[in-house]
Every structure is written in C-alpha cells, then in structure tokens.
Design a protein around this motif. Structure first.
Motif, PDB file in Angstrom:
ATOM      1  N   GLY A   7       1.287 -10.917 -12.826  1.00  0.00           N
ATOM      2  CA  GLY A   7       1.495  -9.474 -12.890  1.00  0.00           C
ATOM      3  C   GLY A   7       0.973  -8.788 -11.648  1.00  0.00           C
ATOM      4  N   SER A   8       0.543  -7.543 -11.831  1.00  0.00           N
ATOM      5  CA  SER A   8       0.045  -6.796 -10.682  1.00  0.00           C
ATOM      6  C   SER A   8      -1.205  -6.014 -11.063  1.00  0.00           C
ATOM      7  CB  SER A   8       1.114  -5.854 -10.124  1.00  0.00           C
ATOM      8  OG  SER A   8       1.454  -4.876 -11.076  1.00  0.00           O
ATOM      9  N   ILE A   9      -2.028  -5.745 -10.045  1.00  0.00           N
ATOM     10  CA  ILE A   9      -3.202  -4.900 -10.205  1.00  0.00           C
ATOM     11  C   ILE A   9      -3.199  -3.893  -9.067  1.00  0.00           C
ATOM     12  CG2 ILE A   9      -4.631  -6.589 -11.413  1.00  0.00           C
ATOM     13  CD1 ILE A   9      -6.041  -7.173  -8.776  1.00  0.00           C
ATOM     14  N   SER A  10      -3.871  -2.779  -9.283  1.00  0.00           N
ATOM     15  CA  SER A  10      -3.919  -1.765  -8.236  1.00  0.00           C
ATOM     16  C   SER A  10      -5.319  -1.197  -8.121  1.00  0.00           C
ATOM     17  CB  SER A  10      -2.911  -0.645  -8.504  1.00  0.00           C
ATOM     18  OG  SER A  10      -3.240   0.042  -9.694  1.00  0.00           O
ATOM     19  N   ARG A  11      -5.598  -0.675  -6.952  1.00  0.00           N
ATOM     20  CA  ARG A  11      -6.853   0.018  -6.663  1.00  0.00           C
ATOM     21  C   ARG A  11      -6.499   1.280  -5.877  1.00  0.00           C
ATOM     22  NH1 ARG A  11      -8.210  -3.160  -9.841  1.00  0.00           N
ATOM     23  NH2 ARG A  11      -9.652  -4.902  -9.644  1.00  0.00           N
ATOM     24  N   ILE A  12      -7.310   2.317  -6.067  1.00  0.00           N
ATOM     25  CA  ILE A  12      -7.083   3.588  -5.365  1.00  0.00           C
ATOM     26  C   ILE A  12      -8.404   4.047  -4.762  1.00  0.00           C
ATOM     27  CG2 ILE A  12      -6.411   6.005  -5.603  1.00  0.00           C
ATOM     28  CD1 ILE A  12      -4.720   5.188  -8.017  1.00  0.00           C
ATOM     29  N   VAL A  13      -8.343   4.545  -3.535  1.00  0.00           N
ATOM     30  CA  VAL A  13      -9.514   5.179  -2.925  1.00  0.00           C
ATOM     31  C   VAL A  13      -9.099   6.555  -2.419  1.00  0.00           C
ATOM     32  CG1 VAL A  13      -9.157   4.186  -0.618  1.00  0.00           C
ATOM     33  CG2 VAL A  13     -11.438   4.904  -1.300  1.00  0.00           C
TER      34      VAL A  13
ATOM     35  N   TYR B 197       0.851  -1.191   0.000  1.00  0.00           N
ATOM     36  CA  TYR B 197       0.000   0.000   0.000  1.00  0.00           C
ATOM     37  C   TYR B 197       0.883   1.236   0.000  1.00  0.00           C
ATOM     38  CZ  TYR B 197       1.153   0.660   4.891  1.00  0.00           C
ATOM     39  OH  TYR B 197       1.839   0.875   6.057  1.00  0.00           O
ATOM     40  N   MET B 198       0.285   2.348  -0.405  1.00  0.00           N
ATOM     41  CA  MET B 198       0.965   3.635  -0.410  1.00  0.00           C
ATOM     42  C   MET B 198      -0.066   4.697  -0.066  1.00  0.00           C
ATOM     43  SD  MET B 198       3.045   5.457  -3.579  1.00  0.00           S
ATOM     44  CE  MET B 198       1.831   4.885  -4.737  1.00  0.00           C
ATOM     45  N   LEU B 199       0.284   5.601   0.825  1.00  0.00           N
ATOM     46  CA  LEU B 199      -0.611   6.678   1.222  1.00  0.00           C
ATOM     47  C   LEU B 199      -0.154   7.984   0.596  1.00  0.00           C
ATOM     48  CD1 LEU B 199      -3.058   7.517   2.977  1.00  0.00           C
ATOM     49  CD2 LEU B 199      -1.419   8.013   4.802  1.00  0.00           C
ATOM     50  N   SER B 200      -0.985   8.545  -0.261  1.00  0.00           N
ATOM     51  CA  SER B 200      -0.781   9.867  -0.867  1.00  0.00           C
ATOM     52  C   SER B 200       0.626  10.088  -1.407  1.00  0.00           C
ATOM     53  CB  SER B 200      -1.153  10.965   0.139  1.00  0.00           C
ATOM     54  OG  SER B 200      -2.530  10.902   0.418  1.00  0.00           O
ATOM     55  N   GLY B 201       1.088   9.169  -2.224  1.00  0.00           N
ATOM     56  CA  GLY B 201       2.372   9.339  -2.892  1.00  0.00           C
ATOM     57  C   GLY B 201       3.589   9.056  -2.030  1.00  0.00           C
ATOM     58  N   GLY B 202       3.373   8.512  -0.839  1.00  0.00           N
ATOM     59  CA  GLY B 202       4.494   8.154   0.029  1.00  0.00           C
ATOM     60  C   GLY B 202       5.181   6.891  -0.465  1.00  0.00           C
ATOM     61  N   SER B 203       5.948   6.279   0.376  1.00  0.00           N
ATOM     62  CA  SER B 203       6.677   5.065   0.022  1.00  0.00           C
ATOM     63  C   SER B 203       5.748   3.855   0.054  1.00  0.00           C
ATOM     64  CB  SER B 203       7.821   4.827   1.008  1.00  0.00           C
ATOM     65  OG  SER B 203       8.723   5.905   0.984  1.00  0.00           O
TER      66      SER B 203
ATOM     67  N   ALA C 218      -3.515   0.512  -3.257  1.00  0.00           N
ATOM     68  CA  ALA C 218      -3.191  -0.869  -2.910  1.00  0.00           C
ATOM     69  C   ALA C 218      -2.705  -1.566  -4.173  1.00  0.00           C
ATOM     70  CB  ALA C 218      -4.409  -1.585  -2.355  1.00  0.00           C
ATOM     71  N   ILE C 219      -1.653  -2.385  -4.041  1.00  0.00           N
ATOM     72  CA  ILE C 219      -1.081  -3.104  -5.183  1.00  0.00           C
ATOM     73  C   ILE C 219      -0.906  -4.564  -4.797  1.00  0.00           C
ATOM     74  CG2 ILE C 219       0.867  -3.293  -6.772  1.00  0.00           C
ATOM     75  CD1 ILE C 219       1.430  -0.290  -6.116  1.00  0.00           C
ATOM     76  N   ALA C 220      -1.515  -5.449  -5.574  1.00  0.00           N
ATOM     77  CA  ALA C 220      -1.375  -6.888  -5.371  1.00  0.00           C
ATOM     78  C   ALA C 220      -0.588  -7.462  -6.539  1.00  0.00           C
ATOM     79  CB  ALA C 220      -2.733  -7.556  -5.276  1.00  0.00           C
ATOM     80  N   THR C 221       0.383  -8.313  -6.227  1.00  0.00           N
ATOM     81  CA  THR C 221       1.246  -8.901  -7.249  1.00  0.00           C
ATOM     82  C   THR C 221       1.205 -10.420  -7.139  1.00  0.00           C
ATOM     83  OG1 THR C 221       2.701  -6.977  -7.066  1.00  0.00           O
ATOM     84  CG2 THR C 221       3.593  -8.905  -8.172  1.00  0.00           C
ATOM     85  N   ASN C 222       1.220 -11.099  -8.302  1.00  0.00           N
ATOM     86  CA  ASN C 222       1.402 -12.544  -8.353  1.00  0.00           C
ATOM     87  C   ASN C 222       2.154 -12.876  -9.642  1.00  0.00           C
ATOM     88  OD1 ASN C 222      -0.477 -12.593 -10.442  1.00  0.00           O
ATOM     89  ND2 ASN C 222      -2.143 -13.315  -9.170  1.00  0.00           N
TER      90      ASN C 222
END
Length: 82
Positions: free
Chosen positions: A65-71, A31-37, A58-62
C-alpha cells in the motif's frame, strides 16, 4: 518507513529550500508542494520559494500500500528568523 528529512517545521530565512526524503522498501516515492501536482522524487533537490507558508507531502508506495507524511514550514526572507 517514510521520513521527510528536509524541510523541517520552522520559519526558513532563505528562499532556497532543500527537499530531502527517505523511504525504506518503497517502489515509488512522490512529493507534492502545497496542493500542487504529485511529482516523482529521485533524490535531494533545492527549490526556490517566495515568502509564505507551505506544506510538503511525501508519499511512499509498495506492494502493501502507501503511507504519507506532511510537514508544514514557512519562508520569511525579510526578517532574521531562523
């Protein structure tokens, strides 16, 4: 499949924000919060935030590849918002 369970897209009236993610068949969940690490997600946790607007990625990898979601969400502890 990747889901951001919490936070949800709304104005939160508490500075304590629950971060909860769910991923199926992921070998790595970050996960990453507002452009952080980027940080590894190991389970639900609470983060204390100042009033303002935020994005949680949020980024899930397998192996495929990878997928991401943003809220997007906000924190406003000075009013009675929801």
């Amino acid at each position: 499949m990747l889901s951001i369970i919490s936070p949800i897209n709304k104005v939160h009236n508490s500075s304590a924000i629950l971060v909860s993610l769910s991923a199926v068949n992921a070998t790595q969940l970050q996960y990453m919060l507002s452009g952080g690490s980027l940080a590894d997600y190991t389970g639900p946790f609470t983060i204390n935030l100042f009033d303002g607007s935020y994005n949680l990625t949020a980024i899930a990898t397998n192996d495929a590849g990878s997928i991401s979601r943003i809220v997007a969400f906000s924190v406003n502890t000075t009013s009675g918002n929801g």
